[in-house]
Motif scaffolding. Structure first.
Motif, mmCIF file in Angstrom:
data_model
loop_
_atom_site.group_PDB
_atom_site.id
_atom_site.type_symbol
_atom_site.label_atom_id
_atom_site.label_comp_id
_atom_site.label_asym_id
_atom_site.label_seq_id
_atom_site.Cartn_x
_atom_site.Cartn_y
_atom_site.Cartn_z
ATOM 1 N N UNK A 70 19.472 11.276 -17.588
ATOM 2 C CA UNK A 70 19.475 10.646 -18.909
ATOM 3 C C UNK A 70 18.064 10.474 -19.464
ATOM 4 N N UNK A 71 17.084 10.265 -18.591
ATOM 5 C CA UNK A 71 15.707 10.064 -19.037
ATOM 6 C C UNK A 71 14.932 11.371 -19.179
ATOM 7 N N UNK A 72 15.566 12.493 -18.898
ATOM 8 C CA UNK A 72 14.889 13.774 -19.028
ATOM 9 C C UNK A 72 13.831 14.018 -17.970
ATOM 10 N N UNK A 73 13.990 13.409 -16.796
ATOM 11 C CA UNK A 73 13.013 13.592 -15.716
ATOM 12 C C UNK A 73 13.092 15.026 -15.200
ATOM 13 N N UNK A 74 11.945 15.672 -15.116
ATOM 14 C CA UNK A 74 11.876 17.057 -14.642
ATOM 15 C C UNK A 74 11.255 17.181 -13.265
ATOM 16 N N UNK A 75 10.405 16.203 -12.896
ATOM 17 C CA UNK A 75 9.653 16.283 -11.643
ATOM 18 C C UNK A 75 9.672 14.923 -10.956
ATOM 19 N N UNK A 76 10.080 14.933 -9.692
ATOM 20 C CA UNK A 76 10.212 13.705 -8.928
ATOM 21 C C UNK A 76 9.224 13.753 -7.767
ATOM 22 N N UNK A 77 8.284 12.825 -7.770
ATOM 23 C CA UNK A 77 7.292 12.706 -6.700
ATOM 24 C C UNK A 77 7.522 11.361 -6.033
ATOM 25 N N UNK A 78 7.799 11.359 -4.741
ATOM 26 C CA UNK A 78 8.136 10.131 -4.027
ATOM 27 C C UNK A 78 7.849 10.303 -2.542
ATOM 28 N N UNK A 79 8.147 9.268 -1.737
ATOM 29 C CA UNK A 79 7.858 9.311 -0.312
ATOM 30 C C UNK A 79 8.814 10.195 0.461
ATOM 31 N N UNK A 93 0.822 -1.212 0.000
ATOM 32 C CA UNK A 93 0.000 0.000 0.000
ATOM 33 C C UNK A 93 0.858 1.264 0.000
ATOM 34 N N UNK A 94 1.968 1.255 0.715
ATOM 35 C CA UNK A 94 2.840 2.423 0.741
ATOM 36 C C UNK A 94 3.439 2.737 -0.615
ATOM 37 N N UNK A 95 3.858 1.701 -1.335
ATOM 38 C CA UNK A 95 4.423 1.933 -2.658
ATOM 39 C C UNK A 95 3.347 2.322 -3.664
ATOM 40 N N UNK A 115 5.356 1.662 6.152
ATOM 41 C CA UNK A 115 5.028 0.446 5.422
ATOM 42 C C UNK A 115 6.150 0.155 4.430
ATOM 43 N N UNK A 116 6.746 -1.005 4.550
ATOM 44 C CA UNK A 116 7.857 -1.367 3.672
ATOM 45 C C UNK A 116 7.972 -2.875 3.595
ATOM 46 N N UNK A 117 8.728 -3.333 2.609
ATOM 47 C CA UNK A 117 8.957 -4.770 2.486
ATOM 48 C C UNK A 117 9.779 -5.272 3.662
#
Length: 290
Positions: free
Chosen positions: A183-192, A21-23, A230-232
């Motif tokens: 390298x992938x051109x990522x502009x926005x990072x949304x994470x925990x 659920x956390x991921x 919540x994690x593995x």
């Protein structure tokens, strides 16, 4: 490279087991932010830490994303196939005199205090095994997060000479995640938000590889009954295929949205993108990140 690029987000799970659920919350927040900006959403499998990789977990994760109507753009990138690229990046930092060898053990480092003290900076370490550390002479002490606001870091943590290449011969997350995002051109990072403080190290690396930096949003973590993330590692239960709608609805509610349970999954996602656009469209620009 242009100063600005079209919006590109990503979800980058470690294939150490199925999504929980956390991921799902992290994947969903990243997906909604990308779609709300009419941007691309990539999926990257971060299998660089081979001891943690579980055979078949990558395909299970991809299937779980599909079950929750989270469909990605482009092809899947696997870190395990990019070792030559990471070595190239490490060599570049070495040529910029930003790295040095460290043969300290974890026990030795822990005995010196909570953070690595840079004891190997002035040593000539040639015997194996050794780690390669980043010479963190210009630490980033604060930045703007699109969800958390203005972040100020513990100077001792921010200034730590963090590891780029481990003693066991593996490239670290800190290096590989930055190289891949660039390298992938990522502009926005949304994470925990568990990765919030490490952002200062990663933004520092960005500045040595390119003239642009990404925008960040760090969303709250889902906790178990004991107050742990919540994690593995904490044995969070895997997402259930038969319960996809209920899980999706619960994740959306956790993120502050109001999904309609009676709608089919694709419609729930579509409505949630619109709600997200109304709530979270005020993202900081990359230039405002630091």
């Amino acid at each position: 490279m242009p100063a600005t690029l079209p919006y590109c987000g990503r979800f980058a799970p470690t294939p150490s087991g199925p999504l929980h659920f956390g991921s799902l919350i992290a994947a969903l927040a990243s997906y909604l932010d990308a779609r709300a900006h009419q941007g691309r959403w990539l999926v990257r499998i971060e299998d660089i830490d081979t001891p943690r990789t579980v055979s078949g977990a990558d395909q299970l994760i991809l299937e779980q994303l599909k079950q929750h109507e989270l469909h990605w753009d482009g092809t899947i990138l696997y870190q395990s196939q990019r070792l030559e690229r990471y070595q190239q990046a490490l060599t570049q930092l070495h040529q910029q005199q930003r790295t040095y060898h460290c043969d300290c053990t974890r026990k030795q480092i822990k005995a010196q205090g909570p953070y690595y003290t840079g004891v190997c900076r002035t040593k000539s370490v040639i015997s194996s095994p050794f780690a390669i550390r980043f010479r963190n002479d210009d630490p980033l002490l604060q930045f703007i997060d699109g969800w958390q606001g203005h972040i100020t870091l513990d100077p001792a943590f921010a200034a730590e000479d963090f590891v780029l290449f481990r003693r066991d011969g593996l490239f670290t997350y800190q290096l590989t995640v930055v190289v891949d995002d660039i390298d992938q051109g990522v502009t926005d990072i949304v994470r925990g938000e568990d990765l919030l403080t490490a952002t200062s190290w990663q933004l520092n690396l960005w500045r040595y590889f390119t003239h642009r930096v990404p925008s960040f949003k760090h969303v709250p973590l889902a906790l178990d009954s004991a107050g742990r993330k919540l994690s593995k590692q904490n044995h969070a239960p895997a997402l259930e295929e038969s319960n996809a709608k209920a899980q999706l609805v619960a994740a959306l509610q956790f993120l502050g949205l109001r999904p309609t349970r009676t709608q089919p999954l694709p419609q729930i996602i579509q409505d949630s993108v619109q709600q997200w656009q109304a709530k979270r469209f005020h993202a900081t620009s990359p230039q405002d990140t630091i």
